[in-house]
Write an enzyme that holds these catalytic residues in place. Sequence first.
Site, PDB file in Angstrom:
ATOM      1  CB  SER A   1     -49.092 -41.299 -24.288  1.00  0.00           C
ATOM      2  OG  SER A   1     -50.230 -41.957 -24.452  1.00  0.00           O
TER       3      SER A   1
ATOM      4  CE1 TYR B   1     -47.266 -46.336 -22.150  1.00  0.00           C
ATOM      5  CE2 TYR B   1     -49.376 -45.152 -22.085  1.00  0.00           C
ATOM      6  CZ  TYR B   1     -47.954 -45.811 -22.520  1.00  0.00           C
ATOM      7  OH  TYR B   1     -47.878 -44.994 -24.223  1.00  0.00           O
TER       8      TYR B   1
HETATM    9  P1  NAD Z   1     -45.127 -50.997 -30.882  1.00  0.00           P
HETATM   10  O1  NAD Z   1     -45.434 -51.681 -30.418  1.00  0.00           O
HETATM   11  O2  NAD Z   1     -44.708 -50.458 -33.140  1.00  0.00           O
HETATM   12  O3  NAD Z   1     -43.290 -49.712 -30.317  1.00  0.00           O
HETATM   13  C1  NAD Z   1     -42.587 -50.006 -29.668  1.00  0.00           C
HETATM   14  C2  NAD Z   1     -41.767 -50.551 -30.124  1.00  0.00           C
HETATM   15  O4  NAD Z   1     -40.548 -50.190 -28.186  1.00  0.00           O
HETATM   16  C3  NAD Z   1     -41.388 -52.134 -29.922  1.00  0.00           C
HETATM   17  O5  NAD Z   1     -41.382 -51.728 -31.475  1.00  0.00           O
HETATM   18  C4  NAD Z   1     -40.308 -52.007 -29.919  1.00  0.00           C
HETATM   19  O6  NAD Z   1     -39.183 -51.951 -30.120  1.00  0.00           O
HETATM   20  C5  NAD Z   1     -40.128 -51.486 -28.479  1.00  0.00           C
HETATM   21  N1  NAD Z   1     -39.437 -51.644 -27.815  1.00  0.00           N
HETATM   22  C6  NAD Z   1     -39.882 -51.934 -26.575  1.00  0.00           C
HETATM   23  N2  NAD Z   1     -39.201 -52.885 -25.202  1.00  0.00           N
HETATM   24  C7  NAD Z   1     -38.258 -52.579 -25.845  1.00  0.00           C
HETATM   25  C8  NAD Z   1     -37.405 -53.137 -25.473  1.00  0.00           C
HETATM   26  N3  NAD Z   1     -37.170 -53.646 -23.548  1.00  0.00           N
HETATM   27  N4  NAD Z   1     -35.742 -52.754 -25.238  1.00  0.00           N
HETATM   28  C9  NAD Z   1     -36.041 -52.056 -26.698  1.00  0.00           C
HETATM   29  N5  NAD Z   1     -37.266 -51.492 -27.312  1.00  0.00           N
HETATM   30  C10 NAD Z   1     -38.225 -51.871 -26.534  1.00  0.00           C
HETATM   31  O7  NAD Z   1     -46.020 -49.288 -30.277  1.00  0.00           O
HETATM   32  P2  NAD Z   1     -46.179 -48.166 -30.507  1.00  0.00           P
HETATM   33  O8  NAD Z   1     -47.243 -47.692 -29.826  1.00  0.00           O
HETATM   34  O9  NAD Z   1     -45.501 -47.728 -32.157  1.00  0.00           O
HETATM   35  O10 NAD Z   1     -45.152 -47.094 -29.386  1.00  0.00           O
HETATM   36  C11 NAD Z   1     -44.377 -46.368 -30.031  1.00  0.00           C
HETATM   37  C12 NAD Z   1     -44.391 -45.233 -29.066  1.00  0.00           C
HETATM   38  O11 NAD Z   1     -45.483 -44.474 -29.178  1.00  0.00           O
HETATM   39  C13 NAD Z   1     -44.486 -45.896 -27.686  1.00  0.00           C
HETATM   40  O12 NAD Z   1     -43.243 -44.835 -26.896  1.00  0.00           O
HETATM   41  C14 NAD Z   1     -45.816 -45.418 -27.105  1.00  0.00           C
HETATM   42  O13 NAD Z   1     -46.031 -46.012 -25.684  1.00  0.00           O
HETATM   43  C15 NAD Z   1     -46.333 -44.502 -27.666  1.00  0.00           C
HETATM   44  N6  NAD Z   1     -47.361 -44.127 -27.998  1.00  0.00           N
HETATM   45  C16 NAD Z   1     -48.164 -45.215 -28.466  1.00  0.00           C
HETATM   46  C17 NAD Z   1     -49.711 -44.639 -28.641  1.00  0.00           C
HETATM   47  C18 NAD Z   1     -50.507 -45.884 -29.023  1.00  0.00           C
HETATM   48  O14 NAD Z   1     -52.053 -45.993 -29.008  1.00  0.00           O
HETATM   49  N7  NAD Z   1     -49.773 -46.925 -30.110  1.00  0.00           N
HETATM   50  C19 NAD Z   1     -49.886 -43.732 -27.598  1.00  0.00           C
HETATM   51  C20 NAD Z   1     -49.384 -42.832 -27.223  1.00  0.00           C
HETATM   52  C21 NAD Z   1     -47.922 -43.226 -27.448  1.00  0.00           C
END
Ligand code: NAD
Length: 289
Positions: free
Chosen positions: A181, A194
Amino acid sequence: MTSSDDQQGFPAQQQEPPGLTGAMDPVPDHGERSYRGSGRMDGLRALVTGGDSGIGRAVAIAFAREGADVALGYLPEEQEDAEETARWVREAGRKAVLLPGDITDEDTARALPGRAADELGGLDVVVNNAGFQMARREGFEDVTTDEIDRVLKTNLYALLWITQAALPYLGEGSAVVNNSSIQAFQPSTSLVDYASTKAAINNLTVNLAAELGPRGIRVNAVAPGPIWTPLQPATQPPEKVEKFGADTPLGRAGQPAEVAPAFVFLASPSDASYVSGTVLGVTGGKPVF
Ligand code: NAD
Ligand code: MG
């Protein structure tokens, strides 16, 4: 380019974690109508944790259109999102495997790669994408151990457990791609726990690349900036959601569809054959160094 190019922020909205795609306004763009594959992952078998929604769904769709079969990890309460992602994978003519389970539980996390390999006939690519955050309004001293546990176990412990358990299946030409991130580089005070996990992910990505390079296994990370996914309305206050992404040089949040090509590049044994130990920013212009 996506349908929300001119979008500045989003309607105020809130969900309970983990958040569902259908409740979002607007629904994100996962590349359903735009991603075109060109055989970069022909015949590969991939595990994508958190593959039900957001960035994980866009990665699963892109991988499938590049010729890969995909196993999806996710939480049981996200079944409807996982089934929608699987539908797109199958529509691309590839196999989709659904693997629900809470990866903060060590046994569940460690079992994932084996379950994926059993169903897919092997494993070539692991995308450690599952993640959790919870923005705080109060000071750091009020964060509870349960809250810290959930963030560290989801983002860091599970990533280590899953990668360890995947190694017996991975070989020459395999790839691990971790989801880091912008928070690793520009941490928000509301996300101390985080952000620290994402800095650790960058560190272990470089370190594992060094250890696994001699076995022909590449390890890289993608560092997204603000991306419109269920995680945001589920973990940020509505007033933050309204301005989400406006502070980037490009002036808007990104869509999951705009992040997936970075995962394809790093996973592809041809395109990224000499790329390992790197963190690729997809941040709308924020620096990742
Ligand atoms: P999202 O909510 O669509 O995806 C996150 C997924 O993590 C969830 O769908 C869930 O299936 C899984 N998850 C969470 N806790 C869990 C658990 N205990 N057991 C099994 N699965 C679990 O959101 P996203 O933004 O697509 O997130 C995906 C990745 O991207 C994450 O690692 C997040 O930190 C990273 N990220 C997101 C952003 C943003 O702005 N959205 C920015 C930087 C990094
Ligand atoms: Mg989800």
